[in-house]
Design a protein around this motif. Structure first.
Motif, PDB file in Angstrom:
ATOM      1  N   SER A 260       6.972 -40.413 -15.515  1.00  0.00           N
ATOM      2  CA  SER A 260       6.256 -39.914 -14.337  1.00  0.00           C
ATOM      3  C   SER A 260       4.976 -40.714 -14.110  1.00  0.00           C
ATOM      4  CB  SER A 260       5.980 -38.426 -14.471  1.00  0.00           C
ATOM      5  OG  SER A 260       4.884 -38.195 -15.286  1.00  0.00           O
TER       6      SER A 260
ATOM      7  N   ASN B 109      -8.566 -34.218  -7.450  1.00  0.00           N
ATOM      8  CA  ASN B 109      -7.113 -34.354  -7.418  1.00  0.00           C
ATOM      9  C   ASN B 109      -6.589 -34.941  -8.704  1.00  0.00           C
ATOM     10  OD1 ASN B 109      -6.445 -33.275  -4.950  1.00  0.00           O
ATOM     11  ND2 ASN B 109      -6.918 -35.160  -3.857  1.00  0.00           N
ATOM     12  N   PHE B 110      -7.335 -35.898  -9.272  1.00  0.00           N
ATOM     13  CA  PHE B 110      -6.965 -36.500 -10.544  1.00  0.00           C
ATOM     14  C   PHE B 110      -6.958 -35.453 -11.649  1.00  0.00           C
ATOM     15  CE2 PHE B 110      -6.164 -40.242 -12.881  1.00  0.00           C
ATOM     16  CZ  PHE B 110      -6.844 -40.185 -14.076  1.00  0.00           C
TER      17      PHE B 110
ATOM     18  N   LYS C  53      -1.391 -30.811 -14.563  1.00  0.00           N
ATOM     19  CA  LYS C  53       0.057 -30.630 -14.489  1.00  0.00           C
ATOM     20  C   LYS C  53       0.754 -31.226 -15.708  1.00  0.00           C
ATOM     21  CE  LYS C  53       0.392 -30.749  -9.517  1.00  0.00           C
ATOM     22  NZ  LYS C  53       0.564 -31.695  -8.437  1.00  0.00           N
TER      23      LYS C  53
ATOM     24  N   LYS D 246      -6.499 -32.242 -11.254  1.00  0.00           N
ATOM     25  CA  LYS D 246      -5.362 -31.348 -11.043  1.00  0.00           C
ATOM     26  C   LYS D 246      -4.071 -32.003 -11.542  1.00  0.00           C
ATOM     27  CE  LYS D 246      -3.329 -29.465  -7.071  1.00  0.00           C
ATOM     28  NZ  LYS D 246      -3.407 -29.013  -5.703  1.00  0.00           N
ATOM     29  N   TRP D 247      -3.949 -33.311 -11.313  1.00  0.00           N
ATOM     30  CA  TRP D 247      -2.756 -34.029 -11.725  1.00  0.00           C
ATOM     31  C   TRP D 247      -2.637 -34.053 -13.247  1.00  0.00           C
ATOM     32  CZ3 TRP D 247      -2.218 -39.485 -13.226  1.00  0.00           C
ATOM     33  CH2 TRP D 247      -0.913 -39.946 -13.083  1.00  0.00           C
TER      34      TRP D 247
ATOM     35  N   SER E 288       4.215 -42.725 -10.668  1.00  0.00           N
ATOM     36  CA  SER E 288       2.978 -42.559  -9.888  1.00  0.00           C
ATOM     37  C   SER E 288       2.253 -43.883  -9.737  1.00  0.00           C
ATOM     38  CB  SER E 288       2.038 -41.580 -10.573  1.00  0.00           C
ATOM     39  OG  SER E 288       2.673 -40.370 -10.795  1.00  0.00           O
TER      40      SER E 288
END
Lengths: 185, 668
Positions: free
Chosen positions: B204, B113-114, B120, B116-117, B208
């Motif tokens: 951002s 997930n990290f 982005k 993928k983040w 987060s």
């Protein structure tokens, strides 16, 4: 294993299910497909029921140590209607609110269904979690004492719902762990 | 059916219905959804509430307005849900991530997930750069004099030097198509595009970080060792049988470790033992810091020697020596640090993970720091023709070499280990995915990208491609070579630490390097959008000056002079932020005191309850034996007292839960 009448879900029913549960449109349709494959022949999906064994052998639940409790909490009269399956998927979905998850987790962990998680329930939970034959009595008692000393606020050797909620509110891991993906699409 | 009727007619049901009627339809739907009841009951409830609501008399104007609002909000909700469904359906790798989570659990999933983040971030930076600086530059006719040989992909030099990849290619003129067409000032575009994309990344990241901190803050509760958490937070997402068995085994180990930890805390070490442990820690820290400083010094001297070496040797592949050495250091030294665990003994295994993390971060950030120092002090001030392009090429090479080493590590290292383990040494087969090391590699690469974005605007694209490939390679390697493990890993806490690391040394470091570049260094005279200016920031000063002369833009000049350029404004802003922080802190402290008092009260009430219950049972027994009449009154009094105590107990526990959840809200 036959198949239900292959009927499309009506648009209003889909809207209603979306409003009453936390599932998205695609998820509801996926569960509908899975349900149609499993339910007995010739019946309309709204009247058909699945047995507890059928739901327990879904790939998402097959190896879960608590699958019998999950089935017992969410089924009515030992069978699952389509809406029961949807409710179950909704509680375990990602979007469900924490209070709902905590409520159902409490019901699942309350093995003797007396409204409290007492020592007997804790013993059964630990045995299910460890699933090994070499858990000594001492370790079990020790563990249960520690759990109660952490979470039992009024020292009555049982966890009421509020105490359970308080204990779970401290752990963000609970929200992320109490999830099951029922659909395979 | 009968049950539902009974419930709805009951007092609780009626109260629920009356509370639902005045709500807006959005709140009503939310409340009904949150009820822990079956769908049939919810449907009946909704129908009853709708019927009651339609029965109520209402004024025509108000009802018209309310009806319009209702239908607008219904359409808005429908479109929002369909939009979010659309986004989640095109969301990248959703199915793969679910499979990984099912087999390996949430901890390994957090690495992916990290990744993928971070992807982005890079996609966003690339799109911004591409639209605002690369496309305008491409509209100008370019000239590329050097031929393409395959080596460019590794070195970044050669024919790549005169492409949009590097700073040096960009023009400093105002692009104009046609005599009266729109004009596009490349200087301003360059500095504003990069500035805006970094500012958006900053906000951002901050958002987060704040979100994860609030949800996962390491709770300073006095009485939580986390055993209750271990028991009740079984990972329901795991669906593979072998993974479940392994998780059960690991849970049993973790429980035993936790219990022995508690026993251990009561054990006091003798003075000699304490001294031995303390000196072991000091020695380990000295050695690790010494190794890090030695590596930095080696890198610095190599960099200096390299520039002279390159002047004499003309082999184009020779520039790869420095990145190769840096990647070797990044490969070997962290594994060396892990070996310290054999010598040092920690009270809690969690401390070991954190200390290892700190040492690795120190190593990687100091290597980047020393390289930046060399670039900004030596390369920038030397008389090279286009020093920004040279720095850009160096960063590109570092990034690429790091990517090649990670690939080689996954493909060769992990596969080889499994093959050797299967044939020869059985113990080597059980590999566990080292999340900390992999995440640190991601953070290191992202730091390089953020530093290099000014000198090489295409760097986000390269990082995007490498992250994409790394995802698939790591996924395949994971499934074929690794075993699931859940060793004392608090996934949510570690993710908070990683995002904090990404913000604090990584992003802020990159920002400060860029700030030093823009404010202190002199751009090269013959290439790039800022050629000829004394400082990079001069372009903004000149622009403000030109705006001065135009009448319509005085507000921009005013904002610049009084808000951005003045010290008083920042001083007042800082003061206000500090005051607000202090007030919030005091509120939190007050709530903590209240929680402690309530907890003590609950314990006392609990004791009262047990006492009264014992008294009641004793009275009941005595009643059976002796004269009932005298005892009935006493028994009734005890029962009443017991009811009161139970009532107070319930309210106080609710109050405690409420205060605790105000301080530490349950995350979602």
């Amino acid at each position: 294993m036959g198949q239900c009448l292959r009927s499309q879900m009506h648009w209003e029913d889909l809207e209603e299910y979306q409003a009453l549960t936390f599932l998205t449109r695609n998820e509801i349709l996926c569960i509908h497909n899975t349900f149609l494959k499993l339910c007995p022949e010739g019946k309309y999906y709204k009247e058909a029921t699945l047995t507890v064994d059928q739901v327990s052998s879904l790939p998402a639940l097959r190896v879960n140590p608590f699958r019998d409790r999950i089935c017992r909490v969410f089924s009515h009269d030992n069978v699952f209607s389509f809406e029961d399956v949807l409710s179950m998927a909704s509680v375990f979905s990602e979007q469900a609110c924490p209070s709902l998850k905590i409520e159902y987790a409490f019901r699942i962990y309350d093995f003797n269904e007396n409204g409290f998680i007492d020592e007997e329930d804790l013993q059964k939970i630990v045995l299910r979690l460890l699933n090994s034959d070499d858990v000594s009595e001492d370790l079990l008692m020790d563990l249960i004492q520690h759990v109660l000393s952490e979470s039992d606020l009024d020292n009555d050797n049982m966890l009421s719902f509020t105490e359970f909620e308080h204990a779970m509110a401290k752990s963000p891991d609970f929200m992320n762990s109490f999830r099951i993906h029922f659909w395979r699409c | 059916m009968k049950e539902i009727e009974l419930y709805l007619l009951s007092f609780a049901g009626q109260k629920l219905i009356t509370s639902l009627i005045p709500m807006t339809s959005r709140d009503r739907i939310k409340t009904i959804r949150n009820l822990p009841r079956t769908m049939e009951e919810k449907r009946r409830l909704r129908n009853i509430v709708d019927k009651e609501k339609s029965k109520q008399p209402h004024h025509t104007l108000h009802s018209c307005w309310a009806h319009c609002l209702d239908s607008i909000s219904l359409d808005y909700r429908r479109s929002k849900s369909s939009l979010s469904e659309f986004f989640s359906s095109i969301s990248l790798w959703q199915k793969t991530l679910k499979v990984i989570g099912g087999k390996f659990g949430t901890s390994v999933l957090s690495y992916f997930n990290f990744l993928k983040w971070l992807l982005k971030f890079n996609i966003f930076s690339f799109i911004v750069n591409f639209s605002f600086i690369i496309i305008p530059q491409l509209t100008l006719p370019g000239r590329n004099t050097r031929p393409f040989t395959g080596l460019e992909i590794l070195t970044g030099a050669g024919s790549f030097t005169e492409t949009v990849m590097y700073y040096g290619f960009y023009t400093n003129s105002t692009i104009r198509h046609g005599s009266s067409g729109p004009s596009y000032d490349m200087q301003l575009a360059y500095i504003f595009t990069i500035g805006v994309s970094l500012v958006i990344c900053f906000f951002s990241l901050l958002y987060s970080m704040a979100k994860y901190f609030r949800n996962n803050f390491i709770n300073p509760h006095l009485y939580s060792r986390g055993i209750a958490k271990l028991i009740f937070c079984w990972d329901f997402t795991v669906t593979h049988e072998k993974a479940v068995k392994l998780k059960q085994k690991n849970l049993s180990t973790e429980i035993r470790e936790n219990l022995s930890e508690i026993l251990q805390e009561n054990v006091k070490f003798t003075f000699r033992q304490q001294l031995a442990r303390f000196s072991a820690h000091i020695a380990a820290w000295l050695v690790s810091t010494g190794v890090a400083i030695a590596c930095c010094a080696a890198v610095y001297y190599l960099a200096e020697y390299n520039s002279e070496f390159l002047k004499t040797h003309t082999n184009p592949g020779a520039v790869l020596l420095l990145p190769f050495v840096v990647s070797c250091i990044n490969l070997i030294v962290p594994r060396f640090y892990s070996m310290f665990g054999l010598v040092e003994r920690y009270e809690m295994p969690r401390h070991e993970v954190y200390i290892l993390l700190i040492r690795n971060v120190f190593l990687k950030m100091s290597i980047i720091g020393i390289l930046c120092y060399y670039w900004l002090n030596t390369v920038a001030l030397s008389d090279e023709e286009c020093w920004e392009t040279l720095i850009g090429q160096e960063i590109y090479r570092l990034l690429l070499m790091d990517f090649v080493f990670s690939l080689a590590n996954s493909v060769l290292g992990e596969f080889l280990r499994r093959i050797i383990g299967m044939r020869f040494i059985k113990s080597l087969v059980l590999q566990e995915f080292d999340i900390a090391r992999n995440v640190l590699e991601l953070i290191y690469a992202q730091t390089l990208v953020w530093i290099g974005i000014f000198f090489c605007p295409l760097l986000p694209l390269i990082q995007m491609i490498s992250l994409f490939i790394m995802f698939y390679v790591k996924n395949i390697s994971l499934r074929m070579n690794f075993q699931p493990s859940n060793k004392a890993w608090r996934a949510s806490q570690m993710i908070t630490v990683f995002i904090l690391l990404l913000f604090f040394p990584s992003f802020t470091g990159a920002l400060s390097i860029l700030a030093i570049t823009i404010w202190r260094l002199k751009p090269s005279a013959t290439c790039g959008p800022f050629r000829g200016l004394p400082f990079f920031i001069q372009s903004i000063y000149l622009w403000i000056d030109t705006l001065h002369r135009r009448s319509g833009y005085m507000w921009v000049v005013w904002i610049y002079q009084n808000l951005i350029g003045s010290v008083h404004f920042f001083f007042i802003l800082t003061l206000i932020v500090l005051i607000i922080t202090y007030l919030y802190w005091q509120i939190t402290e007050g709530r903590k005191v209240m929680i402690r008092l309530l907890h003590e009260q609950i314990i006392n009430e609990g004791k009262d309850k047990m006492f009264l219950i014992e008294k009641l049972t004793k009275l009941q027994e005595m009643e059976k034996i002796e004269n009932p009449r005298a005892l009935i009154l006493e028994r009734r009094q005890t029962e009443v007292r017991l009811h009161v105590v139970l009532g107070t107990l319930g309210t106080q526990t609710c109050l405690l839960v409420q205060s605790a959840s105000l301080n530490w809200p349950v995350g979602s």
